[in-house]
Design an enzyme around this catalytic site. Structure first.
Site, PDB file in Angstrom:
ATOM      1  N   ASP A   1       0.532   4.012   1.426  1.00  0.00           N
ATOM      2  CA  ASP A   1       0.553   4.850   2.630  1.00  0.00           C
ATOM      3  C   ASP A   1       1.148   4.140   3.844  1.00  0.00           C
ATOM      4  O   ASP A   1       0.979   4.591   4.965  1.00  0.00           O
ATOM      5  CB  ASP A   1      -0.877   5.335   2.939  1.00  0.00           C
ATOM      6  CG  ASP A   1      -1.878   4.183   2.955  1.00  0.00           C
ATOM      7  OD1 ASP A   1      -1.447   3.014   3.037  1.00  0.00           O
ATOM      8  OD2 ASP A   1      -3.086   4.459   2.876  1.00  0.00           O
TER       9      ASP A   1
ATOM     10  N   MET B   1       0.635   4.104   9.174  1.00  0.00           N
ATOM     11  CA  MET B   1      -0.171   4.388   7.987  1.00  0.00           C
ATOM     12  C   MET B   1      -0.485   5.875   7.959  1.00  0.00           C
ATOM     13  O   MET B   1      -1.039   6.417   8.927  1.00  0.00           O
ATOM     14  CB  MET B   1      -1.467   3.577   7.954  1.00  0.00           C
ATOM     15  CG  MET B   1      -2.082   3.600   6.553  1.00  0.00           C
ATOM     16  SD  MET B   1      -3.755   2.946   6.456  1.00  0.00           S
ATOM     17  CE  MET B   1      -4.685   4.410   6.826  1.00  0.00           C
TER      18      MET B   1
ATOM     19  N   HIS C   1      -5.622   9.188   6.293  1.00  0.00           N
ATOM     20  CA  HIS C   1      -6.346   9.667   5.105  1.00  0.00           C
ATOM     21  C   HIS C   1      -7.801   9.241   5.208  1.00  0.00           C
ATOM     22  O   HIS C   1      -8.158   8.348   5.971  1.00  0.00           O
ATOM     23  CB  HIS C   1      -5.727   9.094   3.829  1.00  0.00           C
ATOM     24  CG  HIS C   1      -5.860   7.596   3.739  1.00  0.00           C
ATOM     25  ND1 HIS C   1      -6.957   6.974   3.199  1.00  0.00           N
ATOM     26  CD2 HIS C   1      -5.031   6.599   4.149  1.00  0.00           C
ATOM     27  CE1 HIS C   1      -6.792   5.668   3.258  1.00  0.00           C
ATOM     28  NE2 HIS C   1      -5.634   5.406   3.843  1.00  0.00           N
TER      29      HIS C   1
ATOM     30  N   GLU D   1     -10.241  -7.893  -1.149  1.00  0.00           N
ATOM     31  CA  GLU D   1      -9.230  -8.614  -1.954  1.00  0.00           C
ATOM     32  C   GLU D   1      -8.150  -9.227  -1.058  1.00  0.00           C
ATOM     33  O   GLU D   1      -7.611 -10.286  -1.369  1.00  0.00           O
ATOM     34  CB  GLU D   1      -8.629  -7.704  -3.042  1.00  0.00           C
ATOM     35  CG  GLU D   1      -7.595  -6.685  -2.617  1.00  0.00           C
ATOM     36  CD  GLU D   1      -8.134  -5.606  -1.713  1.00  0.00           C
ATOM     37  OE1 GLU D   1      -9.297  -5.232  -1.861  1.00  0.00           O
ATOM     38  OE2 GLU D   1      -7.378  -5.139  -0.839  1.00  0.00           O
ATOM     39  N   ASP D   2      -7.880  -8.581   0.084  1.00  0.00           N
ATOM     40  CA  ASP D   2      -6.861  -9.135   0.985  1.00  0.00           C
ATOM     41  C   ASP D   2      -7.397 -10.375   1.726  1.00  0.00           C
ATOM     42  O   ASP D   2      -6.681 -11.364   1.903  1.00  0.00           O
ATOM     43  CB  ASP D   2      -6.342  -8.070   1.966  1.00  0.00           C
ATOM     44  CG  ASP D   2      -7.464  -7.256   2.595  1.00  0.00           C
ATOM     45  OD1 ASP D   2      -8.646  -7.427   2.188  1.00  0.00           O
ATOM     46  OD2 ASP D   2      -7.190  -6.457   3.500  1.00  0.00           O
TER      47      ASP D   2
ATOM     48  N   TRP E   1     -13.417  -0.592  -2.234  1.00  0.00           N
ATOM     49  CA  TRP E   1     -12.574  -0.887  -1.081  1.00  0.00           C
ATOM     50  C   TRP E   1     -12.905  -2.245  -0.452  1.00  0.00           C
ATOM     51  O   TRP E   1     -14.076  -2.598  -0.303  1.00  0.00           O
ATOM     52  CB  TRP E   1     -12.759   0.231  -0.031  1.00  0.00           C
ATOM     53  CG  TRP E   1     -11.844   0.058   1.140  1.00  0.00           C
ATOM     54  CD1 TRP E   1     -10.593   0.559   1.268  1.00  0.00           C
ATOM     55  CD2 TRP E   1     -12.115  -0.687   2.324  1.00  0.00           C
ATOM     56  NE1 TRP E   1     -10.052   0.168   2.456  1.00  0.00           N
ATOM     57  CE2 TRP E   1     -10.962  -0.602   3.127  1.00  0.00           C
ATOM     58  CE3 TRP E   1     -13.202  -1.435   2.787  1.00  0.00           C
ATOM     59  CZ2 TRP E   1     -10.873  -1.210   4.371  1.00  0.00           C
ATOM     60  CZ3 TRP E   1     -13.102  -2.051   4.020  1.00  0.00           C
ATOM     61  CH2 TRP E   1     -11.949  -1.929   4.799  1.00  0.00           C
TER      62      TRP E   1
ATOM     63  N   ARG F   1     -11.329   7.819   3.109  1.00  0.00           N
ATOM     64  CA  ARG F   1     -11.545   6.876   2.002  1.00  0.00           C
ATOM     65  C   ARG F   1     -11.596   7.654   0.685  1.00  0.00           C
ATOM     66  O   ARG F   1     -12.194   8.724   0.611  1.00  0.00           O
ATOM     67  CB  ARG F   1     -12.865   6.130   2.206  1.00  0.00           C
ATOM     68  CG  ARG F   1     -12.955   4.855   1.372  1.00  0.00           C
ATOM     69  CD  ARG F   1     -14.327   4.189   1.488  1.00  0.00           C
ATOM     70  NE  ARG F   1     -14.763   3.932   2.855  1.00  0.00           N
ATOM     71  CZ  ARG F   1     -14.308   2.948   3.632  1.00  0.00           C
ATOM     72  NH1 ARG F   1     -13.398   2.125   3.161  1.00  0.00           N
ATOM     73  NH2 ARG F   1     -14.753   2.790   4.855  1.00  0.00           N
TER      74      ARG F   1
ATOM     75  N   ASP G   1       0.854  -1.191   0.000  1.00  0.00           N
ATOM     76  CA  ASP G   1       0.000   0.000   0.000  1.00  0.00           C
ATOM     77  C   ASP G   1       0.889   1.240   0.000  1.00  0.00           C
ATOM     78  O   ASP G   1       1.947   1.251   0.644  1.00  0.00           O
ATOM     79  CB  ASP G   1      -0.884   0.021   1.258  1.00  0.00           C
ATOM     80  CG  ASP G   1      -2.127  -0.854   1.106  1.00  0.00           C
ATOM     81  OD1 ASP G   1      -2.220  -1.587   0.105  1.00  0.00           O
ATOM     82  OD2 ASP G   1      -2.985  -0.805   2.010  1.00  0.00           O
TER      83      ASP G   1
HETATM   84  N1  UDH Z   1      -5.237   3.270  -3.454  1.00  0.00           N
HETATM   85  C1  UDH Z   1      -4.854   4.382  -4.205  1.00  0.00           C
HETATM   86  N2  UDH Z   1      -5.790   5.240  -4.641  1.00  0.00           N
HETATM   87  C2  UDH Z   1      -7.109   5.067  -4.386  1.00  0.00           C
HETATM   88  C3  UDH Z   1      -7.499   3.961  -3.612  1.00  0.00           C
HETATM   89  C4  UDH Z   1      -6.552   3.096  -3.148  1.00  0.00           C
HETATM   90  O1  UDH Z   1      -3.668   4.594  -4.470  1.00  0.00           O
HETATM   91  O2  UDH Z   1      -7.915   5.895  -4.829  1.00  0.00           O
HETATM   92  C5  UDH Z   1      -4.234   2.252  -3.080  1.00  0.00           C
HETATM   93  C6  UDH Z   1      -3.144   2.767  -2.164  1.00  0.00           C
HETATM   94  O3  UDH Z   1      -1.976   2.037  -2.382  1.00  0.00           O
HETATM   95  C7  UDH Z   1      -3.738   2.453  -0.814  1.00  0.00           C
HETATM   96  C8  UDH Z   1      -4.339   1.090  -1.067  1.00  0.00           C
HETATM   97  O4  UDH Z   1      -4.847   1.182  -2.383  1.00  0.00           O
HETATM   98  O5  UDH Z   1      -2.792   2.457   0.208  1.00  0.00           O
HETATM   99  C9  UDH Z   1      -5.429   0.686  -0.084  1.00  0.00           C
HETATM  100  O6  UDH Z   1      -6.446   1.660  -0.027  1.00  0.00           O
HETATM  101  P1  UDH Z   1      -6.735   2.484   1.314  1.00  0.00           P
HETATM  102  O7  UDH Z   1      -5.481   3.120   1.777  1.00  0.00           O
HETATM  103  O8  UDH Z   1      -7.867   3.416   1.035  1.00  0.00           O
HETATM  104  O9  UDH Z   1      -7.166   1.355   2.326  1.00  0.00           O
HETATM  105  P2  UDH Z   1      -7.316   1.535   3.888  1.00  0.00           P
HETATM  106  O10 UDH Z   1      -7.622   0.212   4.448  1.00  0.00           O
HETATM  107  O11 UDH Z   1      -8.639   2.437   3.862  1.00  0.00           O
HETATM  108  O12 UDH Z   1      -6.244   2.317   4.482  1.00  0.00           O
HETATM  109  C10 UDH Z   1      -9.152   2.924   4.946  1.00  0.00           C
HETATM  110  C11 UDH Z   1     -10.222   3.910   4.473  1.00  0.00           C
HETATM  111  C12 UDH Z   1     -11.062   4.320   5.586  1.00  0.00           C
HETATM  112  C13 UDH Z   1     -10.740   5.698   6.053  1.00  0.00           C
HETATM  113  C14 UDH Z   1     -11.641   6.120   7.142  1.00  0.00           C
HETATM  114  C15 UDH Z   1     -11.072   7.291   7.861  1.00  0.00           C
HETATM  115  N3  UDH Z   1     -11.926   7.730   8.917  1.00  0.00           N
HETATM  116 MN    MN Z   2      -4.627   3.387   3.723  1.00  0.00          MN
END
Ligand code: UDH
Ligand code: MN
Length: 345
Positions: free
Chosen positions: A193, A287, A290, A260-261, A257, A292, A191
């Site tokens: 981030d 992390m 950010h 897939e994992d 979102w 969603r 990922d």
């Molecule tokens: N990613 C992107 N761009 C996008 C979506 C996803 O680059 O528009 C990639 C990126 O590598 C990211 C990964 O996909 O690190 C996973 O997506 P994510 O970081 O959105 O997943 P995460 O589990 O999401 O971190 C949590 C979102 C909920 C935020 C709620 C905050 N209150």
């Molecule tokens: Mn993330």
């Protein structure tokens, strides 16, 4: 007019000497070449024919770099001051946006030794430039300290359609395996981030065992609680080439979102592979905070249904039925940038 016998003699001797030295030169260079190639040395020949009578051969033997031993410059736990990092890595702008003058993309490796492992880092990506800068600025020095050969592939989804992370990761894998100039032993799906907090968390893989590695098991967004809150193998996950092929890669049919994992977690188990994790302190990741992303919506029921059917789909959705279109590849100083049309839902 006939030459006097003494001049004739000299001429014969002269030509005989030239031929003998030439034959000796050819034989010795052939022999040396074979021997040195066999011993895996790099050889550069420089012939210097100064006169017909003297043929000198200068051979420079450059001993190959020794194989890297265990990394000895690791710093362990790293200070993670996000504001400072973002300020520092702002200068990476040029490396992130410019095109490299070296063609074909390239892998980084330590100067003084030959790495034991070659690692492709594959980052699914769209619209997270600041995260990418921060990650690259943080990760490159760590990977160099870990004595690896590595190349970063940023796989960007084109357009504004719903995000499909599985398709991007599969596309990145096939590109790194089939199109890049370097052979890779390990493929690490990362990922954008996720920032490792301890450089003793080695970016490697196991090529001879059935263990894949989940490198990010303790993450800041879950207060570092290990495997918290339903986490399976998300974040940073490492495979050997054979392992990734064996699981048929990530599923292609998760749009938006999540899921897939967890599907990958089922695939790993279905194929009799196991998930290894580094010691708890080492797998800490920060992390970057950010929200969603707009085009990465979560539909809980759909995701849950798909994950429930993961085992049935494992053989029919993945590397073996991937249909994406890589519309552009740009080699930038720090990474290879793929632009991918993932198709539609
Ligand atoms: N990613 C992107 N761009 C996008 C979506 C996803 O680059 O528009 C990639 C990126 O590598 C990211 C990964 O996909 O690190 C996973 O997506 P994510 O970081 O959105 O997943 P995460 O589990 O999401 O971190 C949590 C979102 C909920 C935020 C709620 C905050 N209150
Ligand atoms: Mn993330």
């Amino acid at each position: 007019m006939r030459s006097p016998p003494i001049r004739k003699c000299f001429l014969y001797v002269f030509f005989a000497l030239v031929s003998i030295t030439n034959v000796m030169w050819i034989v010795s260079s052939y022999w040396l070449n074979r021997r040195l190639r066999h011993n895996a040395f790099n050889v550069t020949y420089r012939e210097n024919v100064t006169s017909a009578m003297s043929v000198t051969i200068r051979i420079t033997v450059l001993a190959e770099k020794p194989v890297c031993s265990a990394p000895d410059k690791l710093v362990g736990v790293m200070k993670m001051n996000m504001a400072e990092m973002i300020k520092t890595y702002h200068d990476l702008n040029a490396s992130v946006s410019t095109q490299s003058t070296r063609s074909g993309g390239f892998a980084f490796e330590p100067d003084s030794c030959k790495p034991k492992l070659s690692v492709a880092i594959i980052i699914p990506f769209r619209d997270r430039e600041d995260h990418l800068k921060t990650l690259l600025g943080h990760l490159h020095p760590i990977l160099l300290r870990q004595n690896l050969r590595f190349q970063v592939f940023v796989v960007e989804q084109s357009g504004n359609g719903t995000f499909n992370k599985g398709r991007l990761m599969n596309t990145g894998f096939l590109y790194a395996k089939n199109e890049a100039k370097t052979h890779f032993d390990c493929y690490i799906f990362h990922d954008v981030d996720m920032l490792p907090e301890d450089d003793r968390n080695l970016y490697s893989c196991e090529t001879t065992t059935n263990r894949v590695y989940h490198l990010s098991c303790s993450v800041s967004k879950f207060n570092y609680k290990p495997l918290c809150c339903g986490m399976t193998v998300g974040g940073v996950l490492s495979f050997s080439e054979n392992q990734y092929i064996k699981v048929n890669g990530f599923p292609n049919d998760y749009w938006g979102w999540g899921g897939e994992d967890d599907d990958m977690n089922s695939r790993i188990k279905l194929q009799g592979l196991r998930v290894g994790r580094p010691a708890l302190g080492l797998c800490r990741y920060c992390m970057i905070e950010h929200e969603r992303d707009h085009f990465n919506p979560y539909t809980e029921n759909v995701v849950n249904d798909r994950v429930a059917a993961a085992n049935q789909k494992a053989k029919i959705s993945g590397l073996n039925n991937l249909k994406t279109n890589t519309t552009g590849v740009t080699n930038r100083p720090l990474y290879t940038h793929l632009y991918v049309d993932v198709g539609t839902q």
